[in-house]
Design an enzyme around this catalytic site. Sequence first.
Site, mmCIF file in Angstrom:
data_model
loop_
_atom_site.group_PDB
_atom_site.id
_atom_site.type_symbol
_atom_site.label_atom_id
_atom_site.label_comp_id
_atom_site.label_asym_id
_atom_site.label_seq_id
_atom_site.Cartn_x
_atom_site.Cartn_y
_atom_site.Cartn_z
ATOM 1 N N TYR A 162 15.714 12.442 27.155
ATOM 2 C CA TYR A 162 15.880 12.275 25.712
ATOM 3 C C TYR A 162 16.270 10.832 25.419
ATOM 4 O O TYR A 162 16.795 10.112 26.275
ATOM 5 C CB TYR A 162 16.954 13.228 25.157
ATOM 6 N N HIS A 180 30.824 12.690 19.547
ATOM 7 C CA HIS A 180 30.021 11.983 18.533
ATOM 8 C C HIS A 180 29.502 12.959 17.491
ATOM 9 O O HIS A 180 29.477 14.182 17.685
ATOM 10 C CB HIS A 180 28.858 11.235 19.195
ATOM 11 N N CYS A 198 28.101 16.006 26.181
ATOM 12 C CA CYS A 198 28.972 15.412 25.163
ATOM 13 C C CYS A 198 29.636 16.494 24.319
ATOM 14 O O CYS A 198 29.246 17.660 24.354
ATOM 15 C CB CYS A 198 28.165 14.486 24.254
#
Length: 232
Positions: A162, A180, A198
């Site tokens: 990605y 994030h 993440c």
Amino acid sequence: MQTNNVPTTRSRRRTTRRLSGIVVGVLAMALALPGVANAAPVTVIPGLPPVEIPVIPGLPTPPAPSTPKAPEPPSSSTTPEKPAGPAIPNVKSPTGYIALADDKTHTITWWKNGEVVKTMPISMGSDKHPTPNGVYYTKEKYRDMYMDSSTYGVPVDSAEGYRTYVEYATRMSWDGIFIHAAPWSVAQQGNSNVSHGCINVTTEFGKWVYDNVPRGTPIVVRNTIGGQYNGN
């Protein structure tokens, strides 16, 4: 000297007739005026003994005296307390902030000087890319950036590759884990894990972390299937 008893006898007869007339008058008033039936059953005439008025069929009977109800005691039920939040992790913080990302609840809780200041729904690493458990410390920040799978050895053009534009990214580890903004996973945040490792939050919460949390703040990750963070 001879006493004349005739006046005395006449006087007694007159008194008896008066008493009889008074009693008859009282009974007549009871028959003529229904309101009298509500009075007390004993009539007192000054200077004479009480006269009981018999119950007369057809007249309303006075209501029985009502017994006042005792006041009900106050209810002992109390409003159920809100369930307690998670305990603050036992880690030192040079910034006053501490965070706990718990995969059981899919939330991250932030404390400042021992007080909870924010709780956010999150989505962490999927089963293929789980987020490791352990204590992370915030590092550099990016207002926006591109995340590229090639930085940890997965080609961008591969099935698992990605290259994604993100905003309000705060680095947690040098091997590519950030907290994030991830508006594409809002539906999963608080429910399931879909990231590549993440911690995904809304844009609003990502901005809050970016604006408020200083570098060096500990973020504790718990209850994932991702093994143990090695500190990189």
